[in-house]
Write an enzyme that holds these catalytic residues in place. Structure first.
Site, PDB file in Angstrom:
ATOM      1  N   ASP A 176      -4.052  -5.259  -7.681  1.00  0.00           N
ATOM      2  CA  ASP A 176      -5.502  -5.145  -7.636  1.00  0.00           C
ATOM      3  C   ASP A 176      -6.054  -4.598  -8.947  1.00  0.00           C
ATOM      4  OD1 ASP A 176      -5.489  -6.017  -5.001  1.00  0.00           O
ATOM      5  OD2 ASP A 176      -5.448  -3.986  -4.168  1.00  0.00           O
ATOM      6  N   TYR A 182       7.191   0.207  -5.734  1.00  0.00           N
ATOM      7  CA  TYR A 182       6.004   0.797  -6.350  1.00  0.00           C
ATOM      8  C   TYR A 182       6.197   2.306  -6.502  1.00  0.00           C
ATOM      9  CZ  TYR A 182       3.012  -3.345  -5.727  1.00  0.00           C
ATOM     10  OH  TYR A 182       2.458  -4.605  -5.800  1.00  0.00           O
TER      11      TYR A 182
END
Length: 296
Positions: A72, A137
């Site tokens: 994003d 992540y």
């Protein structure tokens, strides 16, 4: 756009399609000044848009990239993986004779917030998205009143309340396993929110110069839209005492996005690694993953 296996020359309704080579690209970027990975209309600056533009110039052919995991706006990547099918004739240039030459050529053209670290001919059956086994992540955040060090301000989020790390970790552990993460995902029509969260570990990485600084290491087979930042935000609200210890686990019973889940700031999130199976298993993995995605 459909992707064909490299080194094949399929035939379309309009005639032969140029033989191509599938190339794996390893990419990193500082997402601060990008409107996310995916190319968008309206001239917005995206990582995909910049990379495709520069690769098209270098190869002298239109380029379309396939990515392991879309990020994003504001999210970073140290370990993004991409594949691209490049016509064989693109490698007939004096300064571009093999995929590895793309690193040198692109280093002169890319802006400082994107780096192409490797370019190699992909193994047979490789698909950057569908062959992936899992994504890793790291989320970096500080609760210090002073905020992050200036040199880490672009990759360290600020959470304005102190937290108890043992409570944060307990909230994270309640989410492990194969679950429906609908409460933690922004809705996409027809898309599944069932994911296998394989690791969710919090670490105190504080130093004298960076007090109250923490990292969350999050690993899953795949993530739905906004999932990691929502998981992090939910755990931090438990750690600050705003929610009960059962909050994160209870939300797994929900069937749609919960308004009680805060989305942690984008700048703390970094895609650090994508795992793939052995070369001989790449095509099988891609087929299996595509079958699941088709059902979404």
């Amino acid at each position: 756009m459909s992707q064909t296996e490299h080194n094949e020359a399929p035939v379309s309704e309009t005639g032969p399609v140029s033989e191509s080579i599938r190339v794996r690209l390893d990419v990193s970027y500082d997402g601060t000044d990008f409107h996310g990975w995916a190319a968008q209309k309206g001239g917005l600056r995206t990582v995909q848009g910049v990379l495709e533009e520069k690769l098209s110039l270098v190869t002298r052919h239109p380029i379309t990239l396939v990515v392991a995991g879309r990020t994003d706006a504001g999210v970073h990547a140290d370990g993004q993986v991409v594949h691209v099918d490049i016509p064989v004739e693109a490698f007939a240039q004096r300064s571009l004779t093999r995929p590895e030459d793309l690193v040198r050529r692109l280093s002169r053209m890319l802006p400082p917030d994107i780096r192409l670290s490797a370019a190699v001919k992909a193994p047979e059956g490789f698909d950057a998205r569908f062959s992936a086994l899992r994504r890793h992540y790291v989320y970096r955040v500080t609760t210090s009143d002073a905020g992050p060090r200036p040199v880490r301000a672009r990759d360290t989020a600020v959470w304005r309340h102190s937290v108890e790390l043992d409570k944060v970790q307990s909230a994270a552990e309640a989410l492990l396993g194969l679950n429906n993460f609908a409460a933690y995902c922004k809705a996409r029509e027809g898309a599944s929110t069932i994911r296998e969260l394989q690791r969710f570990e919090w670490r105190d990485v504080s130093t004298a110069a960076e007090p109250e600084t923490y990292e969350a290491h999050v690993v899953a087979d795949a993530f739905c839209w906004s999932m990691v930042r929502s998981l992090v935000g939910a755990c931090l609200t438990v750690g600050e005492g705003k929610r009960s210890q059962s909050f994160t686990g209870d939300l797994l019973q929900e069937t749609e996005r919960s308004s009680d889940v805060p989305v942690a700031p984008a700048n703390g999130l970094n895609l650090v690694q994508v795992d793939y199976p052995a070369d001989a298993e790449l095509a099988e993995r891609a087929l299996a993953t595509r079958a699941v995605r088709t059902q979404e």
